[in-house]
Design an enzyme around this catalytic site. Structure first.
Site, PDB file in Angstrom:
ATOM      1  CB  CYS A  63      -0.966   0.090   1.341  1.00  0.00           C
ATOM      2  SG  CYS A  63      -0.057   0.115   2.804  1.00  0.00           S
TER       3      CYS A  63
ATOM      4  CB  CYS B 107      -3.464  -0.523   8.934  1.00  0.00           C
ATOM      5  SG  CYS B 107      -4.382  -0.605   7.368  1.00  0.00           S
TER       6      CYS B 107
HETATM    7 FE1  FES Z   1      -1.673   0.098   4.296  1.00  0.00          FE
HETATM    8 FE2  FES Z   1      -3.455   0.842   5.949  1.00  0.00          FE
HETATM    9  S1  FES Z   1      -3.670   0.471   3.958  1.00  0.00           S
HETATM   10  S2  FES Z   1      -1.237   0.659   6.355  1.00  0.00           S
END
Ligand code: FES
Length: 145
Positions: free
Chosen positions: A33, A103
């Site tokens: 991400c 996360c």
């Molecule tokens: Fe990667 Fe939240 S989407 S840390």
């Protein structure tokens, strides 16, 4: 989709910022991400975490988990801080949607990295603490989250 606690910690993050001359600093990132989290710890001579702050360049859940993780480690010994796992952070936030579990892993890794930095700087060993991975997805590519 998000609990009230997640929304609260996202909208009013606790402990945002940095600590000058921190005892330990941990920075971790997630390659998928692209989010990055940095945690600063101020640890006294008795190994107690006096202050914890964070800087997170990431999603709302990453901000909320950083906020909660820093709240949870404050006042704890470095050994106790190891118990602040991603699961503990999620429970304290009343849960996260499955796609956001990674996360909270970032928060656990950032704390471990900061503790590791502290231990390295002071030449001590924290029982149960392993050298953090540079990226939480090293070796975890096959795991579903
Ligand atoms: Fe990667 Fe939240 S989407 S840390």
């Amino acid at each position: 989709m998000y609990s009230e606690k997640v929304m609260d910690h996202f909208q009013n993050p606790r402990n945002m910022g940095e600590i000058e001359d921190a005892s330990g600093i941990g920075t971790v990132g997630n390659a998928k991400c692209g989010d990055i989290m940095r945690i600063f710890l101020d640890i006294d001579g008795n190994g107690i975490i006096r202050e914890a702050k964070f800087k997170t360049f990431g999603c709302g859940a990453a901000v909320a988990t950083s906020s909660m993780a820093t709240e949870l480690v404050k006042g704890k010994t470095v050994e106790e801080a190891l118990q602040v796992t991603n699961r503990a952070v999620m429970e304290a936030l009343d849960g996260l949607p499955p796609v956001k579990v990674h996360c909270s892993l970032l928060a656990e890794e950032a704390i471990h990295a900061a503790l590791w930095d502290y231990a390295q700087k002071n030449g001590i060993v924290i029982k149960g603490l392993e050298k953090p991975k540079a990226d939480i997805h090293e070796g975890e590519e096959e795991e579903a989250w």
